[in-house]
Design a protein around this motif. Sequence first.
Motif, mmCIF file in Angstrom:
data_model
loop_
_atom_site.group_PDB
_atom_site.id
_atom_site.type_symbol
_atom_site.label_atom_id
_atom_site.label_comp_id
_atom_site.label_asym_id
_atom_site.label_seq_id
_atom_site.Cartn_x
_atom_site.Cartn_y
_atom_site.Cartn_z
ATOM 1 N N LEU A 138 54.772 25.550 24.814
ATOM 2 C CA LEU A 138 54.960 26.902 25.101
ATOM 3 C C LEU A 138 53.413 27.832 25.147
ATOM 4 C CD1 LEU A 138 58.351 28.004 23.597
ATOM 5 C CD2 LEU A 138 57.650 27.524 26.122
ATOM 6 N N ARG A 139 52.842 27.319 24.093
ATOM 7 C CA ARG A 139 51.381 28.094 23.880
ATOM 8 C C ARG A 139 50.517 27.712 25.083
ATOM 9 N NH1 ARG A 139 47.486 27.391 19.243
ATOM 10 N NH2 ARG A 139 46.412 28.786 20.282
ATOM 11 N N ARG A 140 50.535 26.450 25.764
ATOM 12 C CA ARG A 140 49.715 25.987 26.779
ATOM 13 C C ARG A 140 50.180 26.992 27.984
ATOM 14 N NH1 ARG A 140 49.913 19.798 25.900
ATOM 15 N NH2 ARG A 140 49.778 20.620 23.828
ATOM 16 N N ALA A 141 51.349 27.017 28.277
ATOM 17 C CA ALA A 141 51.952 27.609 29.117
ATOM 18 C C ALA A 141 51.483 29.094 29.225
ATOM 19 C CB ALA A 141 53.549 27.394 29.386
ATOM 20 N N ALA A 142 51.649 29.670 28.128
ATOM 21 C CA ALA A 142 51.316 31.084 28.019
ATOM 22 C C ALA A 142 49.747 31.159 28.190
ATOM 23 C CB ALA A 142 51.867 31.547 26.721
ATOM 24 N N ALA A 143 49.095 30.338 27.716
ATOM 25 C CA ALA A 143 47.518 30.454 28.035
ATOM 26 C C ALA A 143 47.289 30.169 29.551
ATOM 27 C CB ALA A 143 46.656 29.341 27.159
ATOM 28 N N GLY A 144 48.027 29.476 30.161
ATOM 29 C CA GLY A 144 47.928 29.152 31.768
ATOM 30 C C GLY A 144 48.298 30.264 32.452
ATOM 31 N N GLY A 145 49.196 30.967 31.642
ATOM 32 C CA GLY A 145 49.740 32.355 32.421
ATOM 33 C C GLY A 145 48.645 33.348 32.375
ATOM 34 N N LEU A 146 48.132 33.210 31.178
ATOM 35 C CA LEU A 146 47.245 34.499 30.755
ATOM 36 C C LEU A 146 45.974 34.314 31.495
ATOM 37 C CD1 LEU A 146 46.033 36.678 28.814
ATOM 38 C CD2 LEU A 146 45.197 34.787 27.509
ATOM 39 N N ALA A 147 45.434 32.947 31.927
ATOM 40 C CA ALA A 147 44.416 32.851 32.610
ATOM 41 C C ALA A 147 44.474 32.998 34.040
ATOM 42 C CB ALA A 147 43.770 31.366 32.750
ATOM 43 N N LEU A 148 45.644 32.795 34.523
ATOM 44 C CA LEU A 148 46.233 33.329 35.934
ATOM 45 C C LEU A 148 46.086 34.958 35.914
ATOM 46 C CD1 LEU A 148 46.762 32.644 38.894
ATOM 47 C CD2 LEU A 148 49.106 32.372 38.201
ATOM 48 N N ALA A 149 46.844 35.425 35.150
ATOM 49 C CA ALA A 149 46.828 37.080 34.951
ATOM 50 C C ALA A 149 45.512 37.612 34.965
ATOM 51 C CB ALA A 149 47.755 37.354 34.167
ATOM 52 N N ALA A 150 44.514 37.251 34.093
ATOM 53 C CA ALA A 150 43.470 37.882 33.860
ATOM 54 C C ALA A 150 42.389 37.670 34.697
ATOM 55 C CB ALA A 150 42.739 37.080 32.725
ATOM 56 N N GLY A 151 42.508 36.332 35.572
ATOM 57 C CA GLY A 151 41.639 36.258 36.763
ATOM 58 C C GLY A 151 41.856 36.939 37.891
ATOM 59 N N THR A 152 43.276 37.290 38.326
ATOM 60 C CA THR A 152 43.847 37.885 39.452
ATOM 61 C C THR A 152 43.555 39.509 39.082
ATOM 62 O OG1 THR A 152 45.944 37.590 38.672
ATOM 63 C CG2 THR A 152 45.246 36.287 40.471
ATOM 64 N N GLY A 153 43.633 39.667 37.846
ATOM 65 C CA GLY A 153 43.677 40.990 37.494
ATOM 66 C C GLY A 153 42.210 41.833 37.570
ATOM 67 N N LEU A 154 41.247 40.773 37.246
ATOM 68 C CA LEU A 154 39.697 41.119 37.420
ATOM 69 C C LEU A 154 39.506 41.157 39.010
ATOM 70 C CD1 LEU A 154 36.845 41.312 36.237
ATOM 71 C CD2 LEU A 154 36.444 39.078 36.937
ATOM 72 N N LEU A 155 40.226 40.515 39.966
ATOM 73 C CA LEU A 155 40.003 40.857 41.135
ATOM 74 C C LEU A 155 40.531 41.774 41.986
ATOM 75 C CD1 LEU A 155 40.851 37.179 42.776
ATOM 76 C CD2 LEU A 155 38.636 38.405 42.795
ATOM 77 N N LEU A 156 41.746 42.552 41.054
ATOM 78 C CA LEU A 156 42.541 43.657 41.562
ATOM 79 C C LEU A 156 41.680 44.894 40.961
ATOM 80 C CD1 LEU A 156 46.021 42.490 40.850
ATOM 81 C CD2 LEU A 156 44.972 42.667 42.986
ATOM 82 N N PHE A 157 41.261 44.629 39.815
ATOM 83 C CA PHE A 157 40.266 45.713 39.072
ATOM 84 C C PHE A 157 39.061 46.164 40.012
ATOM 85 C CE2 PHE A 157 36.782 46.656 36.360
ATOM 86 C CZ PHE A 157 37.263 47.842 35.651
ATOM 87 N N THR A 158 38.465 44.947 40.899
ATOM 88 C CA THR A 158 37.268 45.285 41.667
ATOM 89 C C THR A 158 37.459 46.306 42.701
ATOM 90 O OG1 THR A 158 37.383 43.092 42.660
ATOM 91 C CG2 THR A 158 36.236 43.295 40.673
ATOM 92 N N THR A 159 38.680 46.212 43.213
ATOM 93 C CA THR A 159 38.896 46.944 44.691
ATOM 94 C C THR A 159 38.720 48.532 44.194
ATOM 95 O OG1 THR A 159 41.435 47.219 43.678
ATOM 96 C CG2 THR A 159 40.820 45.485 45.233
ATOM 97 N N ARG A 160 39.014 49.041 43.001
ATOM 98 C CA ARG A 160 38.807 50.193 42.565
ATOM 99 C C ARG A 160 38.347 50.811 40.984
ATOM 100 N NH1 ARG A 160 43.211 54.796 43.698
ATOM 101 N NH2 ARG A 160 41.584 56.686 43.550
ATOM 102 N N PRO A 161 37.207 49.967 40.627
ATOM 103 C CA PRO A 161 36.842 49.792 39.272
ATOM 104 C C PRO A 161 36.687 51.172 38.613
ATOM 105 C CG PRO A 161 34.911 49.073 40.416
ATOM 106 C CD PRO A 161 36.129 49.373 41.411
ATOM 107 N N LEU A 162 36.177 52.149 39.250
ATOM 108 C CA LEU A 162 36.172 53.503 38.533
ATOM 109 C C LEU A 162 37.332 54.018 38.178
ATOM 110 C CD1 LEU A 162 32.939 55.180 40.169
ATOM 111 C CD2 LEU A 162 33.309 53.965 37.949
ATOM 112 N N ALA A 163 38.278 54.131 39.313
ATOM 113 C CA ALA A 163 39.476 54.781 38.991
ATOM 114 C C ALA A 163 40.466 54.039 38.066
ATOM 115 C CB ALA A 163 40.409 54.561 40.280
ATOM 116 N N TYR A 164 40.199 52.579 38.019
ATOM 117 C CA TYR A 164 40.936 51.895 36.947
ATOM 118 C C TYR A 164 40.556 52.219 35.519
ATOM 119 C CZ TYR A 164 43.935 49.359 40.127
ATOM 120 O OH TYR A 164 44.600 49.242 41.361
ATOM 121 N N ALA A 165 39.115 52.144 35.413
ATOM 122 C CA ALA A 165 38.439 52.512 34.220
ATOM 123 C C ALA A 165 38.745 53.956 33.578
ATOM 124 C CB ALA A 165 36.914 52.308 34.166
#
Lengths: 133, 151
Positions: free
Chosen positions: B58-85
């Motif tokens: 379960l820890r490994r699955a959660a870490a995998g989910g976190l990595a996917l969420a963080a990586g895609t989250g960073l991409l989404l953030f870059t579309t409008r960084p100032l507004a998100y910040a």
Amino acid sequence: MGLHRTGTRLGAARLALALALALGSAGAAAHHGWSWAEGEQTELRGTIREVYVGPPHPTLRVEAADGRIWTVELGNPRLTANSGFTTESARAGEAVTALGNRSRNPEERRLKAVRITVRDRTYDIYPDRIRGS
Amino acid sequence: MAGWPAAAFLRGSVAAYALVNAAHIMGIGLLFGAIATLDLRLLGAFPGHPVAHLGPPLRRAAAGGLALAAGTGLLLFTTRPLAYAANPAFLAKLGLVAFGLLNVALLTRGRHWRAALAGAPVHPAVQGAALASLLAWAGAILAGRWIGFLQ
């Protein structure tokens, strides 16, 4: 653009404040439908501070004459593209006139635009909703 | 960041944005599904299934989910960084994620966690961390959902 929250440390009080702010504006379900906005249309004139054209929702941030920043929602990406408005159509620092329906919540500076005018060009985002012009 | 080629591509393509957005949700689903199951086990649910068995996958699955969420989250953030910040809900979400990560880092360094993995009864300190974890990740999802309402 004006960034008012640049702090990096997020204390518990600040977190609670952020959530309270978030919940407080729950009445305005951003973008979707018109029920959160007034029936009357308002004309907002100001200076563009940010142009965002893209998913999930094209938006302008506009500084009004009194210095307050408004969020001007354009249509969804398809409607905005159909109106002819693109990333190249406007730039921060330029004057804009936005006609649309503002939030019913007087505290919230948010306008759902039906037509915007910039560089003497008019973009009709919701042509069938434009009134009194 | 807003000038990254990936950011420009996402701004220009509804399909690509939807794909990254969907992957972000998948990552969150994997993270929360796995971590909530583990947290509930630590709090007393599923007593027939030993922590020693459930914990590592379960820890490994959660870490995998976190990595996917963080990586895609960073991409989404870059579309409008100032507004998100400048978005309070986004800042609250980052704070809750940081709290969740700190919580798990402290928990897994402690001897009570190792004892639980070795089959000992779950210590109240571990249960406290499990409860904090549930609240932090659920709160992060709520704050994340709110970003769009303030944008």
